[in-house]
Design a protein around this motif. Structure first.
Motif, PDB file in Angstrom:
ATOM      1  N   ILE A 141       0.817  -1.059  -0.198  1.00 24.27           N
ATOM      2  CA  ILE A 141      -0.028  -0.197  -0.012  1.00 24.27           C
ATOM      3  C   ILE A 141       0.605   1.175   0.022  1.00 24.27           C
ATOM      4  N   GLY A 142       0.755   2.019  -0.997  1.00 25.23           N
ATOM      5  CA  GLY A 142       1.695   3.317  -1.076  1.00 25.23           C
ATOM      6  C   GLY A 142       0.561   4.520  -0.859  1.00 25.23           C
ATOM      7  N   ILE A 143       0.794   5.187  -0.012  1.00 27.15           N
ATOM      8  CA  ILE A 143       0.043   6.357   0.351  1.00 27.15           C
ATOM      9  C   ILE A 143       0.714   7.642   0.397  1.00 27.15           C
ATOM     10  N   ASN A 144       0.236   8.723  -0.474  1.00 30.17           N
ATOM     11  CA  ASN A 144       0.849   9.849  -0.278  1.00 30.17           C
ATOM     12  C   ASN A 144       0.272  10.663   0.819  1.00 30.17           C
ATOM     13  N   ALA A 145       1.293  10.752   1.854  1.00 27.46           N
ATOM     14  CA  ALA A 145       0.775  11.479   3.180  1.00 27.46           C
ATOM     15  C   ALA A 145       1.258  12.939   3.144  1.00 27.46           C
ATOM     16  N   ASN A 146       2.251  13.128   3.918  1.00 26.50           N
ATOM     17  CA  ASN A 146       2.847  14.410   3.903  1.00 26.50           C
ATOM     18  C   ASN A 146       3.821  14.826   2.961  1.00 26.50           C
ATOM     19  N   VAL A 147       3.313  14.761   1.630  1.00 25.40           N
ATOM     20  CA  VAL A 147       4.291  14.922   0.510  1.00 25.40           C
ATOM     21  C   VAL A 147       3.948  16.042  -0.254  1.00 25.40           C
ATOM     22  N   ASP A 148       4.595  16.799  -0.683  1.00 26.94           N
ATOM     23  CA  ASP A 148       4.448  17.994  -1.532  1.00 26.94           C
ATOM     24  C   ASP A 148       3.745  17.233  -3.172  1.00 26.94           C
ATOM     25  N   THR A 149       2.757  17.953  -3.664  1.00 16.69           N
ATOM     26  CA  THR A 149       2.314  17.330  -4.973  1.00 16.69           C
ATOM     27  C   THR A 149       3.313  17.345  -5.986  1.00 16.69           C
ATOM     28  N   ASP A 150       4.295  18.442  -5.926  1.00 19.44           N
ATOM     29  CA  ASP A 150       5.180  18.505  -7.050  1.00 19.44           C
ATOM     30  C   ASP A 150       6.324  17.586  -6.804  1.00 19.44           C
ATOM     31  N   MET A 151       6.303  16.559  -5.956  1.00 16.01           N
ATOM     32  CA  MET A 151       7.290  15.373  -5.830  1.00 16.01           C
ATOM     33  C   MET A 151       6.640  14.318  -6.482  1.00 16.01           C
ATOM     34  N   LEU A 152       5.195  14.363  -6.746  1.00 16.21           N
ATOM     35  CA  LEU A 152       4.451  13.321  -7.114  1.00 16.21           C
ATOM     36  C   LEU A 152       4.287  13.339  -8.868  1.00 16.21           C
ATOM     37  N   PRO A 153       3.734  12.375  -9.548  1.00 19.23           N
ATOM     38  CA  PRO A 153       3.265  12.480 -10.865  1.00 19.23           C
ATOM     39  C   PRO A 153       2.183  13.313 -11.103  1.00 19.23           C
ATOM     40  N   GLU A 154       2.048  13.931 -12.408  1.00 15.36           N
ATOM     41  CA  GLU A 154       0.550  14.556 -12.655  1.00 15.36           C
ATOM     42  C   GLU A 154      -0.661  13.555 -12.176  1.00 15.36           C
ATOM     43  N   GLY A 155      -1.774  14.204 -11.807  1.00 19.63           N
ATOM     44  CA  GLY A 155      -2.634  13.454 -11.465  1.00 19.63           C
ATOM     45  C   GLY A 155      -2.591  13.066 -10.085  1.00 19.63           C
ATOM     46  N   ALA A 156      -1.721  13.128  -9.160  1.00 14.94           N
ATOM     47  CA  ALA A 156      -1.602  12.732  -8.008  1.00 14.94           C
ATOM     48  C   ALA A 156      -1.911  13.815  -6.845  1.00 14.94           C
ATOM     49  N   THR A 157      -2.552  13.364  -5.600  1.00 12.77           N
ATOM     50  CA  THR A 157      -2.555  14.214  -4.687  1.00 12.77           C
ATOM     51  C   THR A 157      -1.916  13.351  -3.292  1.00 12.77           C
ATOM     52  N   SER A 158      -2.011  14.387  -2.290  1.00 13.17           N
ATOM     53  CA  SER A 158      -1.520  13.750  -1.123  1.00 13.17           C
ATOM     54  C   SER A 158      -2.454  14.175   0.034  1.00 13.17           C
ATOM     55  N   LEU A 159      -2.351  13.567   1.080  1.00 17.03           N
ATOM     56  CA  LEU A 159      -3.294  13.942   2.689  1.00 17.03           C
ATOM     57  C   LEU A 159      -2.998  15.266   2.858  1.00 17.03           C
ATOM     58  N   GLN A 160      -1.793  15.712   2.760  1.00 14.98           N
ATOM     59  CA  GLN A 160      -1.265  16.905   3.449  1.00 14.98           C
ATOM     60  C   GLN A 160      -1.975  18.126   2.260  1.00 14.98           C
ATOM     61  N   ALA A 161      -1.788  17.637   1.043  1.00 19.46           N
ATOM     62  CA  ALA A 161      -2.248  18.779   0.081  1.00 19.46           C
ATOM     63  C   ALA A 161      -3.735  18.974   0.053  1.00 19.46           C
ATOM     64  N   GLU A 162      -4.559  17.822   0.392  1.00 21.35           N
ATOM     65  CA  GLU A 162      -5.934  17.894   0.606  1.00 21.35           C
ATOM     66  C   GLU A 162      -6.550  18.577   1.789  1.00 21.35           C
ATOM     67  N   ARG A 163      -5.749  18.212   2.814  1.00 24.14           N
ATOM     68  CA  ARG A 163      -6.249  18.834   4.133  1.00 24.14           C
ATOM     69  C   ARG A 163      -5.566  20.353   4.395  1.00 24.14           C
ATOM     70  N   GLY A 164      -4.412  20.736   3.761  1.00 22.41           N
ATOM     71  CA  GLY A 164      -3.678  21.784   4.158  1.00 22.41           C
ATOM     72  C   GLY A 164      -2.748  21.776   5.342  1.00 22.41           C
ATOM     73  N   GLU A 165      -2.632  20.706   5.985  1.00 22.96           N
ATOM     74  CA  GLU A 165      -1.730  20.714   6.962  1.00 22.96           C
ATOM     75  C   GLU A 165      -1.548  18.989   7.204  1.00 22.96           C
ATOM     76  N   PRO A 166      -0.250  18.952   7.567  1.00 24.24           N
ATOM     77  CA  PRO A 166       0.195  17.650   7.622  1.00 24.24           C
ATOM     78  C   PRO A 166      -0.808  16.527   8.459  1.00 24.24           C
ATOM     79  N   PHE A 167      -0.881  15.411   8.244  1.00 24.75           N
ATOM     80  CA  PHE A 167      -1.204  14.150   9.061  1.00 24.75           C
ATOM     81  C   PHE A 167      -0.347  13.516   9.887  1.00 24.75           C
ATOM     82  N   ASP A 168      -1.145  12.956  10.941  1.00 22.00           N
ATOM     83  CA  ASP A 168      -0.454  12.247  11.797  1.00 22.00           C
ATOM     84  C   ASP A 168      -0.213  10.863  11.358  1.00 22.00           C
ATOM     85  N   ARG A 169       0.881  10.642  10.697  1.00 24.26           N
ATOM     86  CA  ARG A 169       1.130   9.304   9.872  1.00 24.26           C
ATOM     87  C   ARG A 169       1.143   8.002  10.731  1.00 24.26           C
TER      88      ARG A 169
END
Ligand code: BT5
Length: 249
Positions: A141-169
């Motif tokens: 299982i690969g989860i984009n958690a506290n990752v900037d979306t510019d580190m990810l391929p096009e069309g990806a998002t992260s928990l942090q980007a969606e919520r606007g603040e980091p998650f408790d991983r």
């Protein structure tokens, strides 16, 4: 905020700050005869997707492989992919991110939006069978958690980007492992939970299958994980493997 510290999981966890692939490591442990454990990392440098595709694994993610030996025939393997998708979606929703599942192995955010969903998580299940029984099964299982979306391929998002603040991983990983553990021995509960968390059901879809392309409405999922698609000529097709795209009306 390394995941390791203070994690209170229902299975044994082998933690790595950085690793090539947690699935590869879980495979080594499977070969040593181990079971009921999770390999978890903050960063992955050689992550794999399905069909020889790659998986970006920047630091700040949650990369997790569950090693189990279910008392089940190899054909039942897909149901564990569904269970993992439910577990990720549950943990994301508890954290305020409105995630949903795209059949068979993606967790998306914003699926109801105009531009379609963005990929938050992917799942790669690998298995070896032995005499009609699963010998070992690894759910990666690969989860984009506290990752900037510019580190990810096009069309990806992260928990942090969606919520606007980091998650408790740690908490996320714990809830993920707990939910999977609660589901894994009860296939009916997996399918029910999956239907509840799925974006695919009710959508018009195009599925690329090994046997060709199928277009129609996704109407249900059936054990062990087949998507039921009603084509425009009213035929009911049972799709067991493929890549699925949600078509906009
Ligand atoms: C998957 O494959 O979605 C399965 C990914 C499984 C990764 C986990 S991480 C822990 C474990 N260890 C591993 O080595 N693997 C597992 P697939 O459906 O084939 O999608 C792969 C495609 O997703 C790629 O071709 C990219 O287009 C896209 N992609 C790659 N990295 C991504 C990321 N971090 N977030 C979103 N999309 C990504």
């Amino acid at each position: 905020d390394a995941i390791e510290f203070g994690l209170d999981a229902p299975v044994e966890v082998e933690y790595h700050d950085s690793i090539g692939s947690t699935n590869e490591r879980a495979r080594e442990l499977a070969d040593e005869g181990r079971t009921d454990l999770a390999v978890v990392a903050d960063e992955q440098t050689a992550g794999r997707g399905r069909l020889d595709r790659g998986w970006s694994g920047p630091s700040g993610g949650i990369y997790c492989s569950l090693l189990i030996r279910p008392d089940a025939p190899p054909a039942h393997a897909p149901v564990y992919t569904l269970a993992a998708a439910v577990a990720v979606t549950t943990a994301a929703r508890e954290g305020g991110v409105d995630a949903s599942i795209k059949w068979p192995n993606d967790v998306l955010v914003g699926e109801s939006g105009e531009r379609g969903g963005k990929k938050l998580c992917g799942i790669l299940t690998e298995m070896e069978g032995e005499a009609d029984r699963v010998k070992w099964l690894i759910v990666g299982i690969g989860i984009n958690a506290n990752v900037d979306t510019d580190m990810l391929p096009e069309g990806a998002t992260s928990l942090q980007a969606e919520r606007g603040e980091p998650f408790d991983r740690r908490r996320f990983t714990q809830r993920l492992l707990e939910t999977f553990d609660g589901l894994r021995s009860d296939p009916d509960s997996i399918l029910d939970a999956w239907r509840e968390h799925a974006a695919t059901i009710g959508q018009r879809v195009r599925v690329d299958t090994p046997g060709g392309e199928i277009v129609g409405e996704a109407v249900d999922v059936e054990f062990p994980g087949a998507l039921i698609v009603e084509t425009d000529d009213g035929e009911r097709r049972r799709v067991t493997a493929g890549d699925c795209e949600h078509l906009r009306p």
